[in-house]
Design an enzyme around this catalytic site. Structure first.
Site, mmCIF file in Angstrom:
data_model
loop_
_atom_site.group_PDB
_atom_site.id
_atom_site.type_symbol
_atom_site.label_atom_id
_atom_site.label_comp_id
_atom_site.label_asym_id
_atom_site.label_seq_id
_atom_site.Cartn_x
_atom_site.Cartn_y
_atom_site.Cartn_z
ATOM 1 N N TYR A 67 0.854 -1.186 0.000
ATOM 2 C CA TYR A 67 0.000 0.000 0.000
ATOM 3 C C TYR A 67 0.894 1.240 0.000
ATOM 4 O O TYR A 67 1.937 1.260 0.655
ATOM 5 C CB TYR A 67 -0.901 0.023 1.226
ATOM 6 C CG TYR A 67 -1.905 -1.113 1.277
ATOM 7 C CD1 TYR A 67 -2.854 -1.279 0.269
ATOM 8 C CD2 TYR A 67 -1.912 -2.003 2.339
ATOM 9 C CE1 TYR A 67 -3.773 -2.320 0.314
ATOM 10 C CE2 TYR A 67 -2.838 -3.046 2.396
ATOM 11 C CZ TYR A 67 -3.760 -3.197 1.385
ATOM 12 O OH TYR A 67 -4.673 -4.220 1.438
ATOM 13 N N PHE A 78 -1.815 -7.431 1.366
ATOM 14 C CA PHE A 78 -3.220 -7.210 1.724
ATOM 15 C C PHE A 78 -3.420 -6.718 3.153
ATOM 16 O O PHE A 78 -4.504 -6.285 3.523
ATOM 17 C CB PHE A 78 -4.081 -8.467 1.486
ATOM 18 C CG PHE A 78 -4.196 -8.852 0.050
ATOM 19 C CD1 PHE A 78 -5.000 -8.128 -0.822
ATOM 20 C CD2 PHE A 78 -3.486 -9.933 -0.456
ATOM 21 C CE1 PHE A 78 -5.109 -8.475 -2.165
ATOM 22 C CE2 PHE A 78 -3.584 -10.289 -1.800
ATOM 23 C CZ PHE A 78 -4.398 -9.558 -2.655
ATOM 24 N N HIS A 187 -9.417 -11.309 -8.547
ATOM 25 C CA HIS A 187 -8.830 -10.520 -7.457
ATOM 26 C C HIS A 187 -9.941 -10.025 -6.522
ATOM 27 O O HIS A 187 -11.059 -9.752 -6.980
ATOM 28 C CB HIS A 187 -8.074 -9.331 -8.065
ATOM 29 C CG HIS A 187 -7.158 -8.644 -7.116
ATOM 30 N ND1 HIS A 187 -7.597 -7.685 -6.228
ATOM 31 C CD2 HIS A 187 -5.816 -8.773 -6.898
ATOM 32 C CE1 HIS A 187 -6.574 -7.256 -5.507
ATOM 33 N NE2 HIS A 187 -5.478 -7.900 -5.898
#
Length: 220
Positions: A67, A78, A187
């Site tokens: 991120y 994630f 996804h």
């Protein structure tokens, strides 16, 4: 950089660390940390390897980039730091777990609890510039993470690989399917989750496979 990585991985990947591409990569990454805002924090670049010992490995989940927002990335794909708002893909992962296993949505999006049980949460690229997704792609990280996946595939068996989306599936082409379980779906991103991620039941399927081979199930 104060980098932490479990000794088992250091040993398994020592050949990679000495290759010219990796030396160039580290030079680039160090320069970036000196001159830019980079995520995750330097000591957490190899957090996925530090939390999940090679010898305890059961499941591999492949992501793409860390991120790129402040305080989110913690070195696990994630996953977000405890207390951070969960990104949409992670919310969808927990929605599927609820649908698949009946587990309620957790309060924290920090997936270290999975990693400690033997889940390698591996991003293809381990660093990124703030607010610049993809900024550290094609600098050498992909070679390193390809080598990691190949090492696991060559040396271990009865590993469950969760490949969500085209990028992860392409990266997983080197996995030996004859001795492992490879589960593929769309996804979990909001743009694609309803095209096959929702309803994939990967979490119960992974646990059923582990149990079948005498391994403890993951507490998702």
């Amino acid at each position: 950089m104060d980098v932490r990585i479990a000794p088992s991985w250091k040993n398994k990947l020592s050949d990679e660390f000495s290759k010219p591409y990796f030396q160039e990569l580290i030079h680039f990454v160090k320069q970036e940390y000196r001159t830019q805002t980079i995520y995750p924090p330097g000591k957490e670049i190899f957090h996925a390897f530090d939390c999940c010992d090679f010898n305890a490995l059961k499941v591999v989940i492949i992501g793409q980039d860390p991120y790129h927002g402040a305080g989110q990335a913690n070195g696990l794909c994630f996953s977000v730091r405890d207390g951070m708002r969960m990104p949409p893909s992670l919310i969808n992962i927990f929605k599927e777990i609820k649908h698949d296993l009946g587990k309620p949505m957790p309060a924290s999006g920090d997936l270290e609890r999975w990693a400690r049980q033997g889940v390698l949460l591996l991003n293809a690229t381990l660093t990124v510039r703030s607010s610049a997704p993809g900024s550290h792609q094609k600098k050498g990280w992909e070679d390193f993470t390809d080598a990691t996946i190949k090492k696991i595939s060559d040396e271990k068996e009865h590993i469950v690989y969760l490949l969500w989306g085209a990028y992860a599936q392409k990266k997983g082409e080197i996995i030996d399917r004859s001795k492992n379980l490879v589960l593929m779906s769309a996804h979990p991103s909001p743009f694609s989750a309803d095209r096959g991620f929702f309803g994939c039941k990967h979490f119960s399927k992974a646990n059923a496979y582990l149990k079948q081979h005498g391994l403890a199930e993951i507490e998702w």
